[in-house]
Scaffold this active site. Structure first.
Site, PDB file in Angstrom:
ATOM      1  N   ASP A 163       0.765  -1.228   0.009  1.00 53.83           N
ATOM      2  CA  ASP A 163       0.216   0.079   0.080  1.00 53.83           C
ATOM      3  C   ASP A 163       0.881   1.191  -0.182  1.00 53.83           C
ATOM      4  O   ASP A 163       0.831   2.054   0.841  1.00 53.83           O
ATOM      5  CB  ASP A 163      -1.029   0.016   1.199  1.00 53.83           C
ATOM      6  CG  ASP A 163      -1.724   0.957   0.986  1.00 53.83           C
ATOM      7  OD1 ASP A 163      -2.207   1.589   0.079  1.00 53.83           O
ATOM      8  OD2 ASP A 163      -2.393   1.626   2.254  1.00 53.83           O
ATOM      9  N   GLU A 419       3.857  -8.215   7.506  1.00 52.36           N
ATOM     10  CA  GLU A 419       2.812  -8.441   7.464  1.00 52.36           C
ATOM     11  C   GLU A 419       2.742  -9.860   6.183  1.00 52.36           C
ATOM     12  O   GLU A 419       1.833  -9.762   5.713  1.00 52.36           O
ATOM     13  CB  GLU A 419       1.776  -7.604   7.039  1.00 52.36           C
ATOM     14  CG  GLU A 419       1.535  -6.504   8.018  1.00 52.36           C
ATOM     15  CD  GLU A 419       0.295  -5.626   7.650  1.00 52.36           C
ATOM     16  OE1 GLU A 419       0.143  -5.403   6.566  1.00 52.36           O
ATOM     17  OE2 GLU A 419      -0.060  -5.002   8.651  1.00 52.36           O
ATOM     18  N   TYR A 474      -5.439  -2.693  13.777  1.00 50.78           N
ATOM     19  CA  TYR A 474      -6.522  -1.706  13.213  1.00 50.78           C
ATOM     20  C   TYR A 474      -7.845  -1.790  13.755  1.00 50.78           C
ATOM     21  O   TYR A 474      -8.552  -1.579  13.033  1.00 50.78           O
ATOM     22  CB  TYR A 474      -6.456  -1.487  11.605  1.00 50.78           C
ATOM     23  CG  TYR A 474      -4.994  -0.931  11.299  1.00 50.78           C
ATOM     24  CD1 TYR A 474      -4.523   0.579  11.239  1.00 50.78           C
ATOM     25  CD2 TYR A 474      -4.012  -2.103  10.819  1.00 50.78           C
ATOM     26  CE1 TYR A 474      -3.575   0.697  10.848  1.00 50.78           C
ATOM     27  CE2 TYR A 474      -2.744  -1.537  10.445  1.00 50.78           C
ATOM     28  CZ  TYR A 474      -2.667  -0.118  10.325  1.00 50.78           C
ATOM     29  OH  TYR A 474      -1.152   0.232   9.951  1.00 50.78           O
ATOM     30  N   GLU A 510       2.150  -1.216  14.134  1.00 48.03           N
ATOM     31  CA  GLU A 510       1.497  -0.460  13.470  1.00 48.03           C
ATOM     32  C   GLU A 510       0.011  -0.342  14.251  1.00 48.03           C
ATOM     33  O   GLU A 510      -0.458  -1.176  14.487  1.00 48.03           O
ATOM     34  CB  GLU A 510       1.261  -0.777  11.881  1.00 48.03           C
ATOM     35  CG  GLU A 510       2.184  -0.691  11.019  1.00 48.03           C
ATOM     36  CD  GLU A 510       1.796  -1.258   9.671  1.00 48.03           C
ATOM     37  OE1 GLU A 510       0.706  -1.118   9.340  1.00 48.03           O
ATOM     38  OE2 GLU A 510       2.902  -1.716   8.844  1.00 48.03           O
TER      39      GLU A 510
END
Length: 614
Positions: A163, A419, A474, A510
């Site tokens: 991303d 990830e 997240y 993150e």
């Protein structure tokens, strides 16, 4: 790999500046052999910079394949007794280098340096044509991976699984440098201390076996006083009343290595100077220790990303970013998702900023895109996806990362993947050799990878291989959006699950929410600055209740460019600062926690539990 420098025996000719530029329209570089021709100056680009945003031309911005850089250079006539090399700090992602019509070097890997000796090709005082072809193509043989499709109209489309925008080109410096015929090739440093005594073990590698020469090594403190003077290619320096390199309080000694003529000790054959910081790093139980003291990471995942120049390195932007991190109270950052320019590490060394150093292995997880769009993911580890060739490239990326950054005191941990699909079949077979190699190359630093939310504690299969758990989470954004109460419960439950299953330090590598600068709401409205602030505050409450948490890195330091989509309008907006480096409201949330007194209670807890100061 030593970074070239100017010394009494070495010189540098910078090749940064304006280069002629051409887009190679065919996939095969051999089609028109542009390196045999003089490229027109109709298109020119600055080096260092990514080329994509320089021109007002979508075809160049989105080009898939080769581009060609060219300029003239001259080897100084004074280098007649020296060896001389071309050095490229990076070329994203594959490079082929030509001197006049001679092919001299190929390199794969977009974020680590490479060089070639041209002494036997170009004479001193001779002008030569330097051509560099650079390809931005990503496949399952590259790190990061991707795939290329040929469309019905013949155009080639690049798909990748990360991303951030696939900026390409010569984004870091290029130069010509000289060194003696017999030279210092590499230096390996490990440091330790016992009470007030510093211990520096060093190994000096030379380009040739030393005959009629010796190695002299001195350590000079910041007052220009010599605190050690020794001989030999391998030894231990013992330093009394040592000053340690500390987070937020850097102290650097200068290691001066010289090759000395055995017949004339006043004749220096070669010299090289390396700043070193004396410090230790270790994991003990569920704590991360620097110099024997528990360390709590505050900071960010970052990107090399700025307007117009893309990933092009710029010292003004770099120093401004460091000052913003100091203003907000950050003591560390992760080089997400690739090794940064070496100037960044040098600045971190000098100013006591802690770095988690990461390879470019991002996107080795086909489940992420499938999860976002709701289709069944193909296996990540297979003959058609991440395979032996991918692993071979990944291993080489680790070798080049450690080779370049091994002596930086700011680097306290290696992150070998971001990830990755760590819960899928084949993950352990893929990852285990990578961990083994990293430890062989550098047994002094902990090793980690970042775990994403699909890899649950009862599903993933690789965490036991690593020293520190780095979790990217997240809740409240990609799930439970707008319901921070539910997100808080789920987050705490999961973190306690990781703590129970693996009693190791946990860094939240993150966490964050997108915020459009200027959008405000008294309610939990996604994309508002207020929601981003409340999101962060919720995470901090959870961190302070989970014992094993030893760090928090917000995603991201600043907004950054990526491919536009229904979820990415004009880039990723998770930055605490805008892309122009203007603070959003969440910056004050972090500053109060990190800079003022919010994190003090957490540090006090670490001190009381271990009996050691922070």
């Amino acid at each position: 790999m030593l970074k070239p420098q100017v010394s009494s025996t070495r010189q540098i000719c910078p090749l940064d500046g304006i280069w002629n530029f051409a887009v190679h329209k065919e996939p095969d570089l051999e089609d028109d052999k542009l390196w045999t021709q003089t490229i027109s100056s109709q298109l020119q680009v600055p080096v260092p910079s990514s080329y994509n945003d320089i021109f007002v031309d979508a075809k160049i911005r989105d080009h898939v394949g080769w581009v060609v850089y060219q300029r003239d250079a001259i080897v100084p006539h004074t280098w007649s007794l020296e060896r001389y090399c071309l050095r490229f700090d990076a070329a994203t992602h594959v490079a082929r280098v030509y001197v006049n019509e001679h092919f001299v070097l190929a390199h794969s890997g977009g974020y680590t340096p490479f060089e070639c000796d041209i002494t036997d090709i170009v004479k001193p005082g001779q002008r030569f044509r330097l051509t560099v072809a650079v390809s931005n193509e990503l496949t399952w043989e590259s790190i990061p991976p991707g795939k290329i499709e040929v469309m019905a109209n013949g155009d080639r489309k690049q798909t990748y699984y990360h991303d951030f925008f696939n900026y390409a080109g010569l984004a870091r410096s290029v130069y010509l440098y000289s060194k003696p015929q017999i030279s210092i090739q590499d230096i390996f440093i490990t440091t330790n201390f016992q009470e007030n005594t510093g211990l520096v073990d060093y190994v000096i590698e030379t380009s040739h076996p030393l005959e009629g020469a010796d190695v002299r090594v001195r350590l000079i403190d910041e007052n220009e006083q010599c605190v050690y003077d020794g001989r030999g290619q391998k030894s231990r320096a013992v330093i009394g009343n040592v000053r340690l390199w500390q987070p937020g309080g850097a102290y650097l000694y200068q290691l001066r290595a010289e090759l000395i003529s055995s017949s004339d000790p006043n004749t220096v054959i070669d010299s090289y100077e390396l700043p070193i910081g004396i410090r230790t790093v270790e994991v003990v139980g569920n704590r991360f220790l620097i110099n024997g003291n528990p360390f709590y990471f505050t900071g960010f995942g970052k990107h090399e990303d700025s307007l117009i120049r893309g990933k092009g390195h710029d010292n003004a932007t770099m120093i401004h970013d460091f000052h913003l991190m100091d203003w907000i109270g950050a003591n560390s950052f992760r080089t997400a998702h690739y090794p940064y320019a070496e100037e960044v590490y040098e600045f971190a060394d000098r100013h006591g900023i802690v770095v988690i150093d990461e390879t470019a292995a991002v996107g080795i997880n086909l489940g992420i895109i499938a999860g976002v769009f709701g289709f069944k993911a193909p296996p990540t580890f297979s003959a058609e996806s991440a395979n032996e060739k991918t692993q071979h490239t990944h291993l080489q990326a680790i070798r080049e990362l450690v080779s370049r950054d091994k002596n930086h005191p700011s680097v306290v941990m290696w992150c070998i993947a971001n990830e990755i699909a760590s819960a899928e079949a084949g993950a352990r077979e893929y990852m285990e050799p990578l961990v083994k190699l990293t430890r062989e190359l550098d047994p002094t630093r902990p090793v980690c990878f970042t775990n994403m939310a699909f890899s649950k504690v009862d599903k993933e299969v690789v965490t036991d291989l690593f020293d520190v758990l780095c979790l990217n989470r997240y809740y409240g954004w990609y799930s439970q959006m707008g319901d921070l109460d539910a997100a808080e419960q789920i987050l705490e439950k999961e973190l306690r699950g990781w703590q129970e299953a693996h009693d190791k330090p946990i860094i939240i590598a993150e966490y964050g929410a997108d915020a459009h600068a200027g959008l405000h709401s008294v309610l939990d409205v996604a994309w508002s600055e207020d929601y981003q602030s409340r999101f962060l505050a919720m995470y901090h409450r959870v961190f302070d209740r989970v014992d094993n948490i030893v760090g928090e890195h917000v995603w991201n330091f600043a907004d950054f460019h990526c491919t536009s989509s229904m979820t990415r309008v004009d880039g990723n907006k998770k930055g605490i600062f805008t892309r122009e480096r203007r603070p959003k409201a969440a910056a004050q949330v972090l500053r109060r926690r990190w800079k003022e007194d919010g994190i003090a209670a957490r540090k006090a807890t670490l001190t009381n539990e271990t009996g050691m100061g922070v």
